[in-house]
Design an enzyme around this catalytic site. Structure first.
Site, PDB file in Angstrom:
ATOM      1  N   LYS A   1      -3.130  -1.778 -10.368  1.00 32.70           N
ATOM      2  CA  LYS A   1      -2.073  -2.290  -9.362  1.00 32.70           C
ATOM      3  C   LYS A   1      -1.926  -3.756  -9.836  1.00 32.70           C
ATOM      4  O   LYS A   1      -2.962  -4.595 -10.083  1.00 32.70           O
ATOM      5  CB  LYS A   1      -2.842  -2.413  -8.011  1.00 32.70           C
ATOM      6  CG  LYS A   1      -2.550  -1.172  -7.252  1.00 32.70           C
ATOM      7  CD  LYS A   1      -2.946  -1.229  -5.669  1.00 32.70           C
ATOM      8  CE  LYS A   1      -2.776  -0.340  -4.857  1.00 32.70           C
ATOM      9  NZ  LYS A   1      -3.277  -0.317  -3.445  1.00 32.70           N
TER      10      LYS A   1
ATOM     11  N   LYS B   1      -7.545  -0.074 -10.681  1.00 31.27           N
ATOM     12  CA  LYS B   1      -6.545   0.553  -9.333  1.00 31.27           C
ATOM     13  C   LYS B   1      -5.130   0.458 -10.405  1.00 31.27           C
ATOM     14  O   LYS B   1      -4.232   1.133  -9.943  1.00 31.27           O
ATOM     15  CB  LYS B   1      -6.245  -0.439  -8.148  1.00 31.27           C
ATOM     16  CG  LYS B   1      -7.547  -0.050  -7.466  1.00 31.27           C
ATOM     17  CD  LYS B   1      -7.233  -0.874  -6.072  1.00 31.27           C
ATOM     18  CE  LYS B   1      -8.425  -1.016  -5.274  1.00 31.27           C
ATOM     19  NZ  LYS B   1      -8.034  -1.680  -3.868  1.00 31.27           N
TER      20      LYS B   1
HETATM   21  N1  C2G Z   1      -3.301   1.310   5.943  1.00 31.76           N
HETATM   22  C1  C2G Z   1      -2.911   1.893   7.025  1.00 31.76           C
HETATM   23  N2  C2G Z   1      -1.429   1.943   7.279  1.00 31.76           N
HETATM   24  C2  C2G Z   1      -0.651   1.748   6.392  1.00 31.76           C
HETATM   25  C3  C2G Z   1      -0.951   1.206   4.860  1.00 31.76           C
HETATM   26  C4  C2G Z   1      -2.500   0.914   4.804  1.00 31.76           C
HETATM   27  O1  C2G Z   1      -3.804   2.176   7.855  1.00 31.76           O
HETATM   28  N3  C2G Z   1       0.863   2.009   6.314  1.00 31.76           N
HETATM   29  C5  C2G Z   1      -4.813   1.085   5.654  1.00 31.76           C
HETATM   30  C6  C2G Z   1      -5.289   1.714   4.339  1.00 31.76           C
HETATM   31  O2  C2G Z   1      -5.532   2.995   4.774  1.00 31.76           O
HETATM   32  C7  C2G Z   1      -6.370   0.871   4.211  1.00 31.76           C
HETATM   33  C8  C2G Z   1      -6.127  -0.501   4.441  1.00 31.76           C
HETATM   34  O3  C2G Z   1      -4.970  -0.373   5.295  1.00 31.76           O
HETATM   35  O4  C2G Z   1      -7.520   1.276   5.125  1.00 31.76           O
HETATM   36  C9  C2G Z   1      -5.765  -1.545   3.340  1.00 31.76           C
HETATM   37  O5  C2G Z   1      -4.717  -0.790   2.697  1.00 31.76           O
HETATM   38  P1  C2G Z   1      -4.464  -1.066   0.918  1.00 31.76           P
HETATM   39  O6  C2G Z   1      -4.585  -2.473   0.796  1.00 31.76           O
HETATM   40  O7  C2G Z   1      -3.432  -0.099   0.346  1.00 31.76           O
HETATM   41  O8  C2G Z   1      -5.783  -0.451   0.334  1.00 31.76           O
HETATM   42  P2  C2G Z   1      -6.265   0.062  -0.957  1.00 31.76           P
HETATM   43  O9  C2G Z   1      -5.373  -0.283  -2.084  1.00 31.76           O
HETATM   44  O10 C2G Z   1      -6.059   1.635  -0.563  1.00 31.76           O
HETATM   45  O11 C2G Z   1      -7.597  -0.181  -1.382  1.00 31.76           O
HETATM   46  O12 C2G Z   1     -12.328   0.614  -2.439  1.00 31.76           O
HETATM   47  C10 C2G Z   1     -11.219   1.070  -1.609  1.00 31.76           C
HETATM   48  C11 C2G Z   1      -9.806   0.254  -1.842  1.00 31.76           C
HETATM   49  O13 C2G Z   1     -10.154  -1.314  -2.049  1.00 31.76           O
HETATM   50  C12 C2G Z   1      -8.832   0.476  -0.943  1.00 31.76           C
END
Ligand code: C2G
Length: 131
Positions: A47, A45
């Site tokens: 990240k 990612k």
């Molecule tokens: N999320 C949300 N609102 C936000 C930020 C995040 O609803 N303001 C949700 C995202 O849509 C996700 C969850 O919280 O469903 C976790 O967000 P992240 O940690 O950013 O996940 P991500 O890095 O997108 O990883 O295989 C899938 C990945 O692991 C998802």
């Protein structure tokens, strides 16, 4: 028992994450969070998490909506995870809308509206400006 599964990095845990986890848990009786490992985040990612996997896991396990936290090590494991954890519902925020429809032959797929105006990226950016 209706089992719900969701995935994420959950770094710098914030209320947008909590809103997602609460609504995901409301779709069933048991919520499994598949949490990105440090290696997966860095290698796949691009990240770099502020908190390590163990710390992010510890925080998620303290949330009342979360029943189990397991590692996400690659993009491909979802197909086997939904079987392994007997998931009835797969949930993600709608920033991922459509990306995981391939799971529809195994379980219900639900994309929930993201919480607007909050993100780990924005938190880092605003803190970055602080002296
Ligand atoms: N999320 C949300 N609102 C936000 C930020 C995040 O609803 N303001 C949700 C995202 O849509 C996700 C969850 O919280 O469903 C976790 O967000 P992240 O940690 O950013 O996940 P991500 O890095 O997108 O990883 O295989 C899938 C990945 O692991 C998802």
């Amino acid at each position: 028992m209706k089992r719900v599964i969701t995935y994420g990095t959950y770094d710098l845990l914030h209320y947008g994450h909590i809103n997602l986890l609460r609504r995901a848990r409301e779709l069933g009786d048991y919520l499994i969070v598949v949490l990105s490992t440090d290696e997966f985040n860095w290698n796949m990612k691009g990240k770099k998490c502020y908190f390590s996997y163990e710390k992010r896991k510890q925080m998620l396990e303290a949330i009342r909506y979360v029943d189990l936290v397991v590692p996400e090590e690659n993009w491909e494991q979802k197909n086997t995870d939904v079987v392994k954890y007997q998931a009835d519902v797969f949930v993600m925020g709608d920033d991922w809308k459509g990306k995981f429809d391939f799971l529809k032959d195994k379980c219900e797929v639900v994309y929930l509206p993201r919480t607007p105006e909050i993100s780990t990226t924005e938190i880092k950016a605003s803190l970055g400006g602080l002296k």
